[in-house]
Design a protein around this motif. Structure first.
Motif, PDB file in Angstrom:
ATOM      1  N   ALA A   1       0.821  -1.212   0.000  1.00  0.00           N
ATOM      2  CA  ALA A   1       0.000   0.000   0.000  1.00  0.00           C
ATOM      3  C   ALA A   1       0.854   1.261   0.000  1.00  0.00           C
ATOM      4  O   ALA A   1       0.468   2.272  -0.585  1.00  0.00           O
ATOM      5  CB  ALA A   1      -0.949  -0.006   1.185  1.00  0.00           C
ATOM      6  N   LEU A   2       2.014   1.220   0.640  1.00  0.00           N
ATOM      7  CA  LEU A   2       2.873   2.404   0.704  1.00  0.00           C
ATOM      8  C   LEU A   2       3.355   2.825  -0.691  1.00  0.00           C
ATOM      9  O   LEU A   2       3.308   4.002  -1.039  1.00  0.00           O
ATOM     10  CB  LEU A   2       4.057   2.166   1.637  1.00  0.00           C
ATOM     11  N   ALA A   3       3.789   1.858  -1.499  1.00  0.00           N
ATOM     12  CA  ALA A   3       4.234   2.186  -2.865  1.00  0.00           C
ATOM     13  C   ALA A   3       3.076   2.764  -3.668  1.00  0.00           C
ATOM     14  O   ALA A   3       3.250   3.745  -4.395  1.00  0.00           O
ATOM     15  CB  ALA A   3       4.793   0.944  -3.555  1.00  0.00           C
ATOM     16  N   ARG A   4       1.897   2.194  -3.529  1.00  0.00           N
ATOM     17  CA  ARG A   4       0.722   2.722  -4.233  1.00  0.00           C
ATOM     18  C   ARG A   4       0.394   4.132  -3.756  1.00  0.00           C
ATOM     19  O   ARG A   4       0.040   4.995  -4.548  1.00  0.00           O
ATOM     20  CB  ARG A   4      -0.467   1.798  -4.031  1.00  0.00           C
ATOM     21  N   GLU A   5       0.538   4.357  -2.459  1.00  0.00           N
ATOM     22  CA  GLU A   5       0.266   5.689  -1.898  1.00  0.00           C
ATOM     23  C   GLU A   5       1.251   6.718  -2.448  1.00  0.00           C
ATOM     24  O   GLU A   5       0.866   7.830  -2.806  1.00  0.00           O
ATOM     25  CB  GLU A   5       0.367   5.612  -0.371  1.00  0.00           C
ATOM     26  N   VAL A   6       2.524   6.349  -2.532  1.00  0.00           N
ATOM     27  CA  VAL A   6       3.542   7.254  -3.075  1.00  0.00           C
ATOM     28  C   VAL A   6       3.245   7.556  -4.544  1.00  0.00           C
ATOM     29  O   VAL A   6       3.364   8.702  -4.980  1.00  0.00           O
ATOM     30  CB  VAL A   6       4.956   6.655  -2.895  1.00  0.00           C
ATOM     31  N   MET A   7       2.843   6.543  -5.294  1.00  0.00           N
ATOM     32  CA  MET A   7       2.533   6.753  -6.708  1.00  0.00           C
ATOM     33  C   MET A   7       1.330   7.685  -6.874  1.00  0.00           C
ATOM     34  O   MET A   7       1.284   8.493  -7.795  1.00  0.00           O
ATOM     35  CB  MET A   7       2.270   5.413  -7.400  1.00  0.00           C
ATOM     36  N   ALA A   8       0.367   7.589  -5.965  1.00  0.00           N
ATOM     37  CA  ALA A   8      -0.850   8.390  -6.083  1.00  0.00           C
ATOM     38  C   ALA A   8      -0.713   9.784  -5.466  1.00  0.00           C
ATOM     39  O   ALA A   8      -1.209  10.763  -6.013  1.00  0.00           O
ATOM     40  CB  ALA A   8      -2.013   7.651  -5.420  1.00  0.00           C
ATOM     41  N   GLU A   9       0.000   9.870  -4.324  1.00  0.00           N
ATOM     42  CA  GLU A   9       0.002  11.122  -3.558  1.00  0.00           C
ATOM     43  C   GLU A   9       1.318  11.879  -3.562  1.00  0.00           C
ATOM     44  O   GLU A   9       1.350  13.059  -3.264  1.00  0.00           O
ATOM     45  CB  GLU A   9      -0.412  10.832  -2.115  1.00  0.00           C
TER      46      GLU A   9
END
Length: 166
Positions: free
Chosen positions: A34-42
């Protein structure tokens, strides 16, 4: 999308003063990352843990047996699109600050531009090779006309068609 593809390009750790590479991985980023996805999105994240035991939701395992205390994650951006994530981590507490995060972001964006060019070069080479193969199999003649010099240069197939090869 619900899933992103990932490929670890480079990974190494320093354990007991020795640099150790760890394997390349390919797969899908799912809820466990989830952290990698969060960085990609935010956008970029600076995480400073007070202890090794403090958990970070969505963090994938990294390198050696210890847990990092200072972590930086930034998206790799090119032409308005996120193409990856760069992470730098340290076992030292408070190893990074906002200035380090900004520098890592600039480096990641620069690398994303280079990755884009590398992919474009590979695609161009593959396309050119397919075109050359098609031309040789089809026995179609080609020629180049240099408009500046007004010189016409025939390809080998065209020379053969017109009987110009001995």
């Amino acid at each position: 999308p619900d899933k992103y593809r990932f490929e670890r390009v480079l990974g190494w750790d320093t354990v007991a003063g020795q640099r150790q590479e760890f394997g390349g991985t390919t797969g899908e980023l799912d809820a466990g990352s989830a952290l990698a996805r969060e960085v990609m999105a935010e956008g970029a994240k600076l995480i400073l843990r007070s202890s090794e035991e403090q958990s970070v939701p969505g963090l994938l395992p990294f390198g050696g047996p210890h847990r990092s205390r200072s972590l930086m994650f930034v998206p790799m951006r090119h032409a308005g699109q996120v193409v990856g994530v760069v992470s730098v981590q340290s076992y030292r507490a408070q190893a990074y600050n906002g200035t380090h995060l900004e520098l890592l972001q600039a480096l990641a964006d620069h690398c994303a531009g280079h990755l884009h060019r590398i992919h474009a070069e590979h695609a161009l080479r593959a396309s050119l090779e397919q075109w050359r193969l098609a031309m040789s199999v089809a026995r179609i003649g080609t020629w180049d006309w240099d408009l500046r010099t007004n010189i016409v240069q025939a390809g080998p197939e065209l020379a053969t068609i017109f009987g110009m090869n001995a």
